[in-house]
Design an enzyme around this catalytic site. Sequence first.
Site, PDB file in Angstrom:
ATOM      1  N   ASP A  63       0.719  -1.096  -0.091  1.00 12.26           N
ATOM      2  CA  ASP A  63       0.061  -0.179  -0.101  1.00 12.26           C
ATOM      3  C   ASP A  63       0.907   0.944   0.188  1.00 12.26           C
ATOM      4  O   ASP A  63       1.709   0.969   0.836  1.00 12.26           O
ATOM      5  CB  ASP A  63      -1.104   0.385   1.046  1.00 12.26           C
ATOM      6  CG  ASP A  63      -2.357  -0.386   0.384  1.00 12.26           C
ATOM      7  OD1 ASP A  63      -2.602  -0.917  -0.496  1.00 12.26           O
ATOM      8  OD2 ASP A  63      -3.627  -0.114   0.458  1.00 12.26           O
ATOM      9  N   THR A  64       0.330   2.549  -0.983  1.00 13.27           N
ATOM     10  CA  THR A  64       1.607   3.321  -1.365  1.00 13.27           C
ATOM     11  C   THR A  64       1.143   4.367  -1.098  1.00 13.27           C
ATOM     12  O   THR A  64      -0.034   4.567  -1.165  1.00 13.27           O
ATOM     13  CB  THR A  64       1.418   3.104  -2.367  1.00 13.27           C
ATOM     14  OG1 THR A  64       2.178   1.233  -2.966  1.00 13.27           O
ATOM     15  CG2 THR A  64       2.313   3.219  -4.113  1.00 13.27           C
ATOM     16  N   ILE A  65       1.550   5.661  -1.165  1.00  7.51           N
ATOM     17  CA  ILE A  65       1.796   6.427  -1.518  1.00  7.51           C
ATOM     18  C   ILE A  65       2.217   7.047  -2.901  1.00  7.51           C
ATOM     19  O   ILE A  65       3.000   7.019  -3.209  1.00  7.51           O
ATOM     20  CB  ILE A  65       1.352   8.230  -0.578  1.00  7.51           C
ATOM     21  CG1 ILE A  65       3.221   8.413   0.014  1.00  7.51           C
ATOM     22  CG2 ILE A  65       0.692   7.486   0.925  1.00  7.51           C
ATOM     23  CD1 ILE A  65       3.551   9.093  -1.174  1.00  7.51           C
TER      24      ILE A  65
END
Length: 575
Positions: free
Chosen positions: A384-386
């Site tokens: 999960d990443t921005i």
Amino acid sequence: MTILIRRVLPALAFLLTFSLHAQVDRVTGKSFATRSEVLAQHGMVCTSHPLASQVGLEVLKAGGSAVDAAIAANASLGLMEPVSCGIGGDLFAIVYSAKDGQLYGLNASGRSPLGLSYEQMQAELAKLKRATIPSRGLLPISVPGAVDGWFELHGKFGKLPMKEILAPAIRYAQDGFPVTDLIAYYWDIGVQNARADRLRGAFLETYAPGGHAPLCGEIFKNPDLARTYTILAEKGRDAYYRGEIADRIDAFMRANGGWLRKVDFDKHTSTWVTPVSVNYRGYDVFELPPNGQGIAALQMLNILEGFDLHAMGFQSADALHVMIEAKKLAFEDRAKFYADPDFAKVPVKGLLSKDYAAERRKLIRMDRAARRYDAGNPALQQGDTIYLTTADAEGNMVSLIQSNYRGMGSGIVVPELGFGFQDRGEMFVMETNHANVYAPGKRPFHTIIPAFIMKDGRPLMSFGVMGGAMQPQGHVQIVVNMVDFGLGLQEAGDAARWQHEGSTDYNLPTMTTGGWVNFESGIPWAIVGELKRRGHDIRADLGGYGGYQAILWDATNKVYHGASESRKDGSAAGY
């Protein structure tokens, strides 16, 4: 009640959205758009958290460059959205430099521990009675590259001193900030996982200081991270990789059975790379080369270019069918070829050739979903990443993505440092003949990918979509929505999405059933039903479609357009 539905009855809530789906009425634009684009002349910042967007804008107004704003926003997100990112993770970026009219790519991903051999990894896995590297604990941790990435970007394109860039994030870490809705939801999941895992370190002390994950609207402080950021601001990059932070990490790993050592940090380097591209109907779409998965999006676009998607119709069964099949084809190559180019010969030019795409395109049947595709045989040529994006008054633009990988990463937090470590090493495989096989000092296959579009040699758009394997699928859907179907910047991100899962991957040796497809509720049931008739396995999912930010440069009016979709808590802000 809302929290109850989201946490206890997600499947029911998903089905209800199909039957009770409603949309606000808009006077302009498509009815599914959640908001208008943000327009500004001097600068733009688009992130997944409103306060982080404001921090980036604050830095731009103080005279900072687009890179300065991106670093400031990323530092704020590491504090405010620890469920997705932080300085225990990796970073990739594409920067458009207005001064010389060029795109620059940065691979700031870390490598596996030098002291953990393949045979030792096998032995560790045997103790756990498993064949694959786990997603939690000490084994999947690789060297975090984000901090080195910040200082590499800053050294090349920065204007303000690092003390000024990191000051807003330090202030928020010390004084606190209110946790936003979606982040609070995922934060609670991370804390529940940590309690179940009972891992060593200071995860719960850091992220559940009151005994629970912070609720929406609750003020959260992270004084340990404030101290760590202050050290970086005052002493620079080497404090993390050669100084007191590296010393603290080394001591913790030695005491708790971890494998990272100070020498791994000391030897870490980022890599400046040349972005690769394909031309899709007159638009040059750029991604970074492996070890990332960006070229999967380019392979998909090459295949799709041979179909008249516009004539098929927006979100028609035919258009969705060929897009899903193109994804399956590209992901077979992704599973076989994508790896650290220092350890494997990755045939990038062959994979991206138009001739190769034409061969692969012939495998798609319009009347039937394929249950299996084999990887292709591209020519091996040398060659999960921005997510956040920023742009400044000089015309510089930054496309930056940063991640802990799964949720809150490995679940390991070194006491008094205030951040968690990524679990990116999970993506190595243990098959000795595989390009992405585990080896010491090697970069794992990576999912996080920034993107950029040029038109006629000029910058047009900086964009990205978060979310593991969703990212190349999301990139393609954004490009197709805009190029083939004429949607605007905000509309392209707000349009209902699909995600195909079950392709051959590190944890799924071979796709034999065709995988399955998840659809958002905005895609009509009649279309979904037709795809099911063609053999697609249709399943329900809620929340797995990524998160999108984008900036588009209108060269005619000299105006930036900013977009941030409603799937996340974020915002676009300009001045």
